[in-house]
Design a protein around this motif. Structure first.
Motif, PDB file in Angstrom:
ATOM      1  N   ASP A  40       1.020  -1.104  -0.189  1.00  0.00           N
ATOM      2  CA  ASP A  40       0.016  -0.042  -0.143  1.00  0.00           C
ATOM      3  C   ASP A  40       1.000   1.178   0.008  1.00  0.00           C
ATOM      4  O   ASP A  40       1.575   1.816   1.118  1.00  0.00           O
ATOM      5  CB  ASP A  40      -0.735   0.118   1.224  1.00  0.00           C
ATOM      6  CG  ASP A  40      -2.027   1.063   1.131  1.00  0.00           C
ATOM      7  OD1 ASP A  40      -1.893   2.044   0.462  1.00  0.00           O
ATOM      8  OD2 ASP A  40      -2.626   1.007   2.091  1.00  0.00           O
ATOM      9  N   LYS A  41       1.131   1.808  -0.996  1.00  0.00           N
ATOM     10  CA  LYS A  41       2.013   3.144  -1.340  1.00  0.00           C
ATOM     11  C   LYS A  41       1.612   3.907  -0.530  1.00  0.00           C
ATOM     12  O   LYS A  41       2.592   4.834   0.479  1.00  0.00           O
ATOM     13  CB  LYS A  41       1.766   3.579  -2.822  1.00  0.00           C
ATOM     14  CG  LYS A  41       2.718   2.815  -3.665  1.00  0.00           C
ATOM     15  CD  LYS A  41       2.604   3.555  -5.018  1.00  0.00           C
ATOM     16  CE  LYS A  41       3.310   4.868  -5.038  1.00  0.00           C
ATOM     17  NZ  LYS A  41       3.352   5.488  -6.470  1.00  0.00           N
ATOM     18  N   ALA A  42       0.280   4.373  -0.100  1.00  0.00           N
ATOM     19  CA  ALA A  42       0.049   5.436   0.808  1.00  0.00           C
ATOM     20  C   ALA A  42       0.714   5.177   2.293  1.00  0.00           C
ATOM     21  O   ALA A  42       0.676   6.318   3.031  1.00  0.00           O
ATOM     22  CB  ALA A  42      -1.567   5.667   0.758  1.00  0.00           C
ATOM     23  N   GLN A  43       0.518   3.862   2.664  1.00  0.00           N
ATOM     24  CA  GLN A  43       1.185   3.557   4.101  1.00  0.00           C
ATOM     25  C   GLN A  43       2.465   3.393   4.285  1.00  0.00           C
ATOM     26  O   GLN A  43       3.066   3.176   5.282  1.00  0.00           O
ATOM     27  CB  GLN A  43       0.418   2.339   4.348  1.00  0.00           C
ATOM     28  CG  GLN A  43      -1.051   2.585   4.466  1.00  0.00           C
ATOM     29  CD  GLN A  43      -1.518   3.456   5.372  1.00  0.00           C
ATOM     30  OE1 GLN A  43      -1.128   3.621   6.781  1.00  0.00           O
ATOM     31  NE2 GLN A  43      -2.639   4.281   5.046  1.00  0.00           N
ATOM     32  N   VAL A  44       3.490   3.319   3.039  1.00  0.00           N
ATOM     33  CA  VAL A  44       4.906   3.128   2.990  1.00  0.00           C
ATOM     34  C   VAL A  44       5.567   4.397   3.708  1.00  0.00           C
ATOM     35  O   VAL A  44       5.312   5.526   3.588  1.00  0.00           O
ATOM     36  CB  VAL A  44       5.385   3.049   1.753  1.00  0.00           C
ATOM     37  CG1 VAL A  44       7.085   2.920   1.879  1.00  0.00           C
ATOM     38  CG2 VAL A  44       4.934   1.814   1.143  1.00  0.00           C
ATOM     39  N   THR A  45       6.480   3.937   4.653  1.00  0.00           N
ATOM     40  CA  THR A  45       7.152   4.807   5.473  1.00  0.00           C
ATOM     41  C   THR A  45       8.584   4.976   5.478  1.00  0.00           C
ATOM     42  O   THR A  45       9.149   6.127   5.705  1.00  0.00           O
ATOM     43  CB  THR A  45       6.726   4.903   6.993  1.00  0.00           C
ATOM     44  OG1 THR A  45       7.200   3.373   7.565  1.00  0.00           O
ATOM     45  CG2 THR A  45       5.368   5.030   7.357  1.00  0.00           C
ATOM     46  N   ALA A  46       8.964   3.743   5.093  1.00  0.00           N
ATOM     47  CA  ALA A  46      10.386   3.678   4.792  1.00  0.00           C
ATOM     48  C   ALA A  46      10.948   2.497   3.836  1.00  0.00           C
ATOM     49  O   ALA A  46      10.225   1.739   3.755  1.00  0.00           O
ATOM     50  CB  ALA A  46      11.138   3.399   6.076  1.00  0.00           C
ATOM     51  N   LEU A  47      12.111   3.004   3.216  1.00  0.00           N
ATOM     52  CA  LEU A  47      12.716   1.845   2.217  1.00  0.00           C
ATOM     53  C   LEU A  47      14.110   1.742   2.836  1.00  0.00           C
ATOM     54  O   LEU A  47      14.727   2.625   3.109  1.00  0.00           O
ATOM     55  CB  LEU A  47      12.623   2.247   0.849  1.00  0.00           C
ATOM     56  CG  LEU A  47      11.453   2.285  -0.014  1.00  0.00           C
ATOM     57  CD1 LEU A  47      10.642   3.411   0.246  1.00  0.00           C
ATOM     58  CD2 LEU A  47      11.758   2.082  -1.710  1.00  0.00           C
ATOM     59  N   GLU A  48      14.698   0.404   3.215  1.00  0.00           N
ATOM     60  CA  GLU A  48      15.760   0.144   3.690  1.00  0.00           C
ATOM     61  C   GLU A  48      16.524  -0.614   2.763  1.00  0.00           C
ATOM     62  O   GLU A  48      16.010  -1.952   2.293  1.00  0.00           O
ATOM     63  CB  GLU A  48      15.521  -0.549   4.980  1.00  0.00           C
ATOM     64  CG  GLU A  48      14.976   0.397   6.238  1.00  0.00           C
ATOM     65  CD  GLU A  48      14.643  -0.298   7.638  1.00  0.00           C
ATOM     66  OE1 GLU A  48      15.215  -1.544   7.628  1.00  0.00           O
ATOM     67  OE2 GLU A  48      14.406   0.233   8.417  1.00  0.00           O
ATOM     68  N   LEU A  49      17.760  -0.156   2.452  1.00  0.00           N
ATOM     69  CA  LEU A  49      18.555  -1.081   1.303  1.00  0.00           C
ATOM     70  C   LEU A  49      19.832  -1.435   2.212  1.00  0.00           C
ATOM     71  O   LEU A  49      20.560  -0.616   3.023  1.00  0.00           O
ATOM     72  CB  LEU A  49      18.963  -0.177   0.236  1.00  0.00           C
ATOM     73  CG  LEU A  49      17.776   0.080  -0.779  1.00  0.00           C
ATOM     74  CD1 LEU A  49      18.330   1.257  -1.748  1.00  0.00           C
ATOM     75  CD2 LEU A  49      17.288  -1.164  -1.420  1.00  0.00           C
ATOM     76  N   SER A  50      20.225  -2.663   2.014  1.00  0.00           N
ATOM     77  CA  SER A  50      21.309  -3.150   2.725  1.00  0.00           C
ATOM     78  C   SER A  50      21.862  -4.341   2.013  1.00  0.00           C
ATOM     79  O   SER A  50      21.411  -4.778   1.025  1.00  0.00           O
ATOM     80  CB  SER A  50      21.116  -3.869   4.141  1.00  0.00           C
ATOM     81  OG  SER A  50      20.126  -4.799   4.200  1.00  0.00           O
ATOM     82  N   GLY A  51      23.481  -4.548   2.504  1.00  0.00           N
ATOM     83  CA  GLY A  51      23.986  -5.501   1.407  1.00  0.00           C
ATOM     84  C   GLY A  51      24.609  -4.929   0.329  1.00  0.00           C
ATOM     85  O   GLY A  51      25.833  -4.144   0.710  1.00  0.00           O
TER      86      GLY A  51
END
Length: 496
Positions: A40-51
Motif C-alpha cells: 500500500d503505497k500510501a502507508q509506506v514509511t521507509a525503504l531500507e537497502l542493505s548488503g
C-alpha cells in the motif's frame, strides 16, 4: 444406442467431472510461488537497502529524506519521484518464474548474504515487504528471492535498476523548484559589480528591464530571452554534490567576489543562488559550485548550466533582423546567387510574380511562402559587430543577398547580407548583415545566404515522403539536400 455403450459413456463423464474438480489441487502440489504482503503505497514509511547497497529512505512530513544507516544524524533531501518509481516497480513483481530452491546455488545468483541487495519496505502497521535482489538474469531480468526463503525466481521488470542506487543517487538534485508565473523579478549580480534587474509583466512571457537601467545606444531588449532565462532559473538541477573540504567557500571561490542571481516571488519570498569560480575552459569535465542561501548543501553544476546563469545585460539584446506579422505581408522579394524571385499575395493565396515564366515541370506551393516568412520572422544575428563598419567595408554596397518585405501599413523592410565577417567563434563562417530594423551591423551564419540562394526552389512543391515495404513512410527528409537524402533513403532501405 446399446445399454453397454451408455454405461461406458456415463462412467467417462463421471471421471471427467472428478478430474476437473481435482485438477487445480493436484497441479498446485509442489508449485513454488512468490507470495509477498500486499503493498500500500500510501502507508509506506521507509525503504531500507542493505548488503550490496546501504541507504535508508524515510518519509518525513510531506517529503522524503535519505541517509546512511551508519550516520543517522546526516540527512539529505531525497527525490520523491525516485521513491515512487521504486514502489511502483515493486508493485509490478507478480508471478515471476521459479528457478530453483537449492540453498547452495544462492551465491551463484548473488542472492546470498555476501552479495545480495536486501530491500525492506515498511508500511505502517501492515506487514513489511522484504526481498533480496541478485545479479542480472540471462533473459534481461533479475534473480530475486523473498527474504528468509531459498526459492529463486527470475523477474522481468524495472525493479532492480530503480532500487540499486548509491546513497547520493537517491538525493534530490533539483536546486530550485519555482513556477515562472510566480516570479516578480530576477536580479543578476556579476562579480565585477554589474547588476541587471528583469521585471515580470502583467501577462505571461512579458519582461522588461528594471527602471533606470542604462543601456548602450541602439540596444533592443528581448523579452523572449528573459523568459527563457526565467524558465532556466525556475527549474535548476545539480549534476552532483560537494562535501567536506571540497565544499568550503575558499575551495569553491564563493568566499571571493562571485556571480549570483536572485529570484523574487510575488508573495515576497526570495531565492538567491551563488555561483562559484568558473573553471578553465579547457577542462570540460570540471564543474561549478553553487549554493542557495538558507541551504547548507553545496551543489555542482555543469559548466554549460552555470554559463546559462551568468548573464550580463548584453545577453538580453534582441538580435532579430526583421520585425513583422506574417499575415500582413503582401509581397516578398529575394535576390541571391544571381537569382531574383518575387511572390505576391493574391486574395487569400500567393502567386509567383517573378520570374514571369516558371521552369518546365516546376510546381509552385503557396504554403511554402508562409514557411519562409516564419523562418524570416525568427531570423536572428549570431552577434553584434562592434564599432562602425561602412557599407563598402562590409560588402553591403553590393550585397550578396537581399530580402525585401512589403507589409501592409508599414515601410518596406529590407535585409542585406555582405561579405565574410571576421571574428566568428569556433571556426564558423559568418557574413555581415544589416536591416532596416536599426542602424547596427550584425553577423549571420553563412547558411542564411545558402538558403536564400535556392531562389525559386524555396517555394517548390515538395514530393510526398517515399513509401517502403510494409506501408511505412519516411518523414522529415524533405529539407535535406537531394544527394544526402538519397544516400540516407538507400541506407534505410538496405536495413529493412
Amino acid at each position: 444406442m446399446k445399454k453397454g455403450t451408455l454405461i461406458a459413456l456415463g462412467a467417462f463423464v463421471v471421471l471427467l467431472v472428478l478430474v476437473l474438480a481435482t485438477r487445480e489441487r493436484q497441479v498446485s502440489v509442489g508449485v513454488h510461488k512468490l507470495e509477498l504482503p500486499k503493498l500500500d503505497k500510501a502507508q509506506v514509511t521507509a525503504l531500507e537497502l542493505s548488503g550490496a547497497r546501504n541507504a535508508t529512505l524515510r518519509k518525513e512530513g510531506d517529503g522524503w529524506i535519505v541517509l546512511d544507516p551508519s550516520k543517522p544524524d546526516t540527512k539529505y533531501a531525497a527525490d520523491e519521484n525516485l521513491v515512487n518509481s521504486a514502489l511502483d516497480a515493486l508493485g509490478e513483481v507478480k508471478n515471476p518464474s521459479f528457478l530453483t530452491d537449492r540453498a547452495e546455488r544462492l551465491a551463484e545468483y548473488e542472492l546470498d548474504d555476501a552479495k545480495g541487495l536486501k530491500l525492506k519496505v515498511l508500511q505502517g502497521g501492515n506487514p513489511a515487504v522484504e526481498l533480496v535482489l541478485g545479479k542480472a538474469s540471462k533473459n534481461g531480468g533479475v534473480y530475486l528471492r523473498k527474504a528468509g526463503s531459498n526459492d529463486v525466481f527470475t523477474h522481468q521488470g524495472r525493479l532492480d535498476w530503480t532500487v540499486r542506487k548509491e546513497l547520493k543517487d537517491w538525493r534530490k538534485r533539483q536546486i530550485v523548484a519555482l513556477k515562472v508565473e510566480d516570479l516578480s523579478q530576477l536580479v543578476l549580480r556579476s562579480k565585477e559589480g554589474e547588476s541587471v534587474t528583469l521585471k515580470a509583466g502583467a501577462n505571461p512571457g512579458e519582461w522588461s528591464l528594471g527602471e533606470g537601467t542604462q543601456t548602450p545606444a541602439g540596444f533592443r531588449f528581448s523579452s523572449q530571452l528573459a523568459q527563457q532565462f526565467a524558465q532556466q532559473v525556475a527549474s535548476l538541477y545539480a549534476q552532483d554534490f560537494l562535501e567536506g573540504d571540497a565544499a568550503a567557500d575558499s575551495a569553491t571561490g564563493l568566499a571571493d567576489a562571485h556571480d549570483s542571481l536572485e529570484a523574487q516571488l510575488k508573495d515576497g519570498k526570495k531565492v538567491v543562488v551563488h555561483l562559484g569560480r568558473q573553471p578553465d575552459a579547457k577542462d570540460g569535465s570540471a564543474t561549478v559550485a553553487a549554493r542557495v542561501e538558507g541551504d547548507a548543501q553545496v551543489y555542482q553544476l555543469s559548466q554549460y548550466v552555470a554559463s546559462q546563469l551568468r548573464k550580463r545585460l548584453v545577453d538580453f539584446r534582441d538580435l532579430s533582423l526583421l520585425r513583422f506579422e506574417p499575415q500582413k505581408v503582401s509581397k516578398l522579394k529575394v535576390q541571391a546567387g544571381g537569382k531574383t524571385v518575387v511572390v505576391v499575395k493574391e486574395g487569400e493565396g500567393w502567386k509567383v510574380a517573378e520570374p514571369q515564366k516558371l521552369p518546365e515541370g516546376f510546381e509552385f506551393e503557396p504554403s511554402q511562402v508562409n514557411m519562409q516568412l516564419s523562418w524570416l520572422q525568427g531570423l536572428r544575428g549570431t552577434r553584434l559587430i562592434d564599432g562602425q563598419v561602412t557599407d563598402v567595408q562590409a560588402g553591403l554596397a553590393s550585397p550578396s543577398a537581399v530580402v525585401e518585405l512589403t507589409v501592409e501599413g508599414e515601410p518596406v523592410q529590407t535585409l542585406r547580407l555582405g561579405k565574410e565577417a571576421p571574428g566568428a567563434a569556433n571556426g564558423a563562417k559568418e557574413l555581415y548583415a544589416r536591416s532596416t530594423i536599426d542602424a547596427l551591423t550584425y553577423a549571420v551564419g553563412e547558411g542564411v545566404k545558402t538558403r536564400l540562394a535556392q531562389g525559386l526552389e524555396l517555394f517548390k512543391r515538395r514530393p510526398p515522403p517515399p513509401s517502403f515495404a510494409g506501408g511505412g513512410q519516411m518523414q522529415g527528409l524533405e529539407s535535406l539536400p537531394p544527394d544526402v537524402r538519397k544516400q540516407l533513403e538507400a541506407q534505410l532501405r538496405g536495413a529493412q
